[in-house]
Scaffold this motif. Sequence first.
Motif, PDB file in Angstrom:
ATOM      1  N   ALA A   1       0.732  -0.945   0.188  1.00  0.00           N
ATOM      2  CA  ALA A   1       0.000   0.143  -0.033  1.00  0.00           C
ATOM      3  C   ALA A   1       0.748   1.542   0.098  1.00  0.00           C
ATOM      4  N   HIS A   2       2.046   1.255   0.588  1.00  0.00           N
ATOM      5  CA  HIS A   2       2.725   2.500   0.466  1.00  0.00           C
ATOM      6  C   HIS A   2       3.646   2.571  -0.269  1.00  0.00           C
ATOM      7  N   ASP A   3       3.804   1.353  -1.080  1.00  0.00           N
ATOM      8  CA  ASP A   3       4.774   1.250  -2.206  1.00  0.00           C
ATOM      9  C   ASP A   3       3.941   2.005  -3.604  1.00  0.00           C
ATOM     10  N   ILE A   4       2.789   1.608  -3.651  1.00  0.00           N
ATOM     11  CA  ILE A   4       2.271   1.946  -5.159  1.00  0.00           C
ATOM     12  C   ILE A   4       2.004   3.547  -5.225  1.00  0.00           C
ATOM     13  N   ARG A   5       2.605   3.842  -6.622  1.00  0.00           N
ATOM     14  CA  ARG A   5       2.539   5.422  -6.846  1.00  0.00           C
ATOM     15  C   ARG A   5       1.614   5.466  -7.972  1.00  0.00           C
ATOM     16  N   ALA A   6       1.398   4.356  -8.764  1.00  0.00           N
ATOM     17  CA  ALA A   6       0.365   4.887  -9.921  1.00  0.00           C
ATOM     18  C   ALA A   6      -0.620   3.594 -10.071  1.00  0.00           C
ATOM     19  N   LEU A   7      -1.972   3.930 -10.530  1.00  0.00           N
ATOM     20  CA  LEU A   7      -2.794   3.177 -11.002  1.00  0.00           C
ATOM     21  C   LEU A   7      -2.988   3.044 -12.411  1.00  0.00           C
ATOM     22  N   VAL A   8      -3.092   1.816 -13.153  1.00  0.00           N
ATOM     23  CA  VAL A   8      -3.358   1.691 -14.428  1.00  0.00           C
ATOM     24  C   VAL A   8      -4.658   1.289 -14.706  1.00  0.00           C
ATOM     25  N   VAL A   9      -5.476   2.115 -15.178  1.00  0.00           N
ATOM     26  CA  VAL A   9      -7.129   1.705 -15.303  1.00  0.00           C
ATOM     27  C   VAL A   9      -7.437   1.671 -16.729  1.00  0.00           C
ATOM     28  N   ALA A  10      -8.818   1.097 -16.827  1.00  0.00           N
ATOM     29  CA  ALA A  10      -9.401   1.421 -18.151  1.00  0.00           C
ATOM     30  C   ALA A  10     -10.277   2.554 -17.818  1.00  0.00           C
ATOM     31  N   GLY A  11     -10.360   3.558 -18.730  1.00  0.00           N
ATOM     32  CA  GLY A  11     -10.942   4.764 -18.263  1.00  0.00           C
ATOM     33  C   GLY A  11     -12.464   4.862 -18.070  1.00  0.00           C
ATOM     34  N   GLU A  12     -13.257   3.802 -18.495  1.00  0.00           N
ATOM     35  CA  GLU A  12     -14.512   3.638 -18.447  1.00  0.00           C
ATOM     36  C   GLU A  12     -14.810   3.082 -17.043  1.00  0.00           C
ATOM     37  N   ALA A  13     -13.916   2.435 -16.591  1.00  0.00           N
ATOM     38  CA  ALA A  13     -14.312   1.686 -15.266  1.00  0.00           C
ATOM     39  C   ALA A  13     -14.387   2.794 -13.968  1.00  0.00           C
ATOM     40  N   PRO A  14     -15.573   2.650 -13.207  1.00  0.00           N
ATOM     41  CA  PRO A  14     -15.632   3.639 -12.210  1.00  0.00           C
ATOM     42  C   PRO A  14     -14.338   3.419 -11.150  1.00  0.00           C
ATOM     43  N   LEU A  15     -13.736   4.770 -10.908  1.00  0.00           N
ATOM     44  CA  LEU A  15     -12.543   5.006  -9.946  1.00  0.00           C
ATOM     45  C   LEU A  15     -12.863   4.368  -8.812  1.00  0.00           C
ATOM     46  N   ASP A  16     -12.047   3.349  -8.096  1.00  0.00           N
ATOM     47  CA  ASP A  16     -12.222   2.976  -6.793  1.00  0.00           C
ATOM     48  C   ASP A  16     -11.556   4.037  -5.621  1.00  0.00           C
ATOM     49  N   LYS A  17     -12.545   4.890  -5.249  1.00  0.00           N
ATOM     50  CA  LYS A  17     -11.825   5.924  -4.391  1.00  0.00           C
ATOM     51  C   LYS A  17     -11.591   5.220  -3.003  1.00  0.00           C
ATOM     52  N   ALA A  18     -12.316   4.400  -2.419  1.00  0.00           N
ATOM     53  CA  ALA A  18     -11.776   3.959  -1.228  1.00  0.00           C
ATOM     54  C   ALA A  18     -10.599   3.388  -1.321  1.00  0.00           C
ATOM     55  N   LEU A  19     -10.151   2.587  -2.548  1.00  0.00           N
ATOM     56  CA  LEU A  19      -8.906   1.769  -2.697  1.00  0.00           C
ATOM     57  C   LEU A  19      -7.565   3.233  -2.623  1.00  0.00           C
ATOM     58  N   ILE A  20      -8.146   4.089  -3.104  1.00  0.00           N
ATOM     59  CA  ILE A  20      -7.211   5.204  -3.456  1.00  0.00           C
ATOM     60  C   ILE A  20      -6.781   6.082  -2.096  1.00  0.00           C
ATOM     61  N   GLU A  21      -7.885   5.845  -1.128  1.00  0.00           N
ATOM     62  CA  GLU A  21      -7.691   6.606   0.180  1.00  0.00           C
ATOM     63  C   GLU A  21      -6.738   5.643   1.138  1.00  0.00           C
ATOM     64  N   ARG A  22      -6.670   4.394   0.593  1.00  0.00           N
ATOM     65  CA  ARG A  22      -5.608   3.366   1.461  1.00  0.00           C
ATOM     66  C   ARG A  22      -4.264   3.331   0.749  1.00  0.00           C
ATOM     67  N   LEU A  23      -4.025   4.537  -0.413  1.00  0.00           N
ATOM     68  CA  LEU A  23      -2.640   4.187  -0.983  1.00  0.00           C
ATOM     69  C   LEU A  23      -2.177   5.624  -0.776  1.00  0.00           C
ATOM     70  N   PRO A  24      -1.464   6.029   0.417  1.00  0.00           N
ATOM     71  CA  PRO A  24      -0.872   7.234   0.716  1.00  0.00           C
ATOM     72  C   PRO A  24       0.085   7.820  -0.372  1.00  0.00           C
ATOM     73  N   ASN A  25       0.939   6.822  -0.823  1.00  0.00           N
ATOM     74  CA  ASN A  25       1.696   7.692  -1.891  1.00  0.00           C
ATOM     75  C   ASN A  25       1.341   7.450  -3.319  1.00  0.00           C
ATOM     76  N   LEU A  26       0.179   7.324  -3.411  1.00  0.00           N
ATOM     77  CA  LEU A  26      -0.224   7.211  -4.965  1.00  0.00           C
ATOM     78  C   LEU A  26      -0.110   8.597  -5.496  1.00  0.00           C
ATOM     79  N   ASP A  27       0.307   8.727  -6.859  1.00  0.00           N
ATOM     80  CA  ASP A  27       0.277  10.138  -7.092  1.00  0.00           C
ATOM     81  C   ASP A  27       0.370  10.263  -8.844  1.00  0.00           C
ATOM     82  N   LEU A  28      -0.471   9.046  -9.316  1.00  0.00           N
ATOM     83  CA  LEU A  28      -0.894   9.134 -10.862  1.00  0.00           C
ATOM     84  C   LEU A  28      -1.928   7.983 -11.076  1.00  0.00           C
ATOM     85  N   ILE A  29      -2.899   8.719 -11.671  1.00  0.00           N
ATOM     86  CA  ILE A  29      -4.045   7.869 -12.175  1.00  0.00           C
ATOM     87  C   ILE A  29      -3.462   7.651 -13.802  1.00  0.00           C
TER      88      ILE A  29
END
Length: 308
Positions: A39-67
Amino acid sequence: MTDRPAVLIMQPHLAPLSPFLESAYAVYRFWEHPPLEAAHDIRALVVAGEAPLDKALIERLPNLDLIACFTAGYDGIDLDWCRQRGLPVTHAPGVNHEDVADHALGLILSARRQIVSGDRDVRSGAWTAERRTITASLGGQTVGIVGLGAIGKAVAARALAFRMKVVWWGPRPKSVDWPRADSLLDLARASDILVVACRADETNRGLISREILDALGPDGLLVNVSRGQVVDEDALIAALKAGTLGQAALDVFVEEPTDPARWADVPNLVLTPHTAGATTAGVQGMLMLLMQNLQAHFAGEPLTTPVP
């Protein structure tokens, strides 16, 4: 902690990206297991743009800095929410719009010239010496295009090559050669074929409503290469069954994969499994932009194709 930037791929159909990303990044796949240990290592999510963004997950990834959207579309991304968190979003524009337009014309041809039903007749033995299907010519028919972005313009150019007339509608005027209808309803009334090619977001969910389908009428053809939620799918099915709409050809659906039972007894219909932009060249172009955006981001350089 990994010594390489960590990225998390969100949707299973993006699994083929793994070997390309693994050459430079530590890769996690959400569908295998929630990456709690990373959780503390992940810096980017790779997503299909049509899929709803998982906001709850993002809140658990403190160092995420790119979608990073692998696709051109980003309708599943709440951009305001991301901006409030200083979370940039990238996508892959301008790489497969010509392919999507090709597919739209293929859907028009398949429906109007009854290519799919003709194939079934030949295979089933329904074609006899006494029976020959007569279809309408495309020449002289009016194609109404909903949304005149890159895909819509490419569809218009192809329609002209097929001797069809082009009219369009979108919320904002554009300086183009084709006339703009005063409203979507007027466009539907004026069209023999209505091609939905607009960008999807929450403001146009169900845009192609029962009223629009009724205006297109019992001889009309609806083609959707946008997003499934832009069309009122229940109204569409009802209109085809009642004969108040002539035909439909769809590459996108409200739920994907769509339930085949939903379409089993719906007449005058051509369906493809969201493949309009899925060409070798298109996928290669999207992959190239994804890798460029990730590389630029982790190098502290300007993103290649940020969402405006």
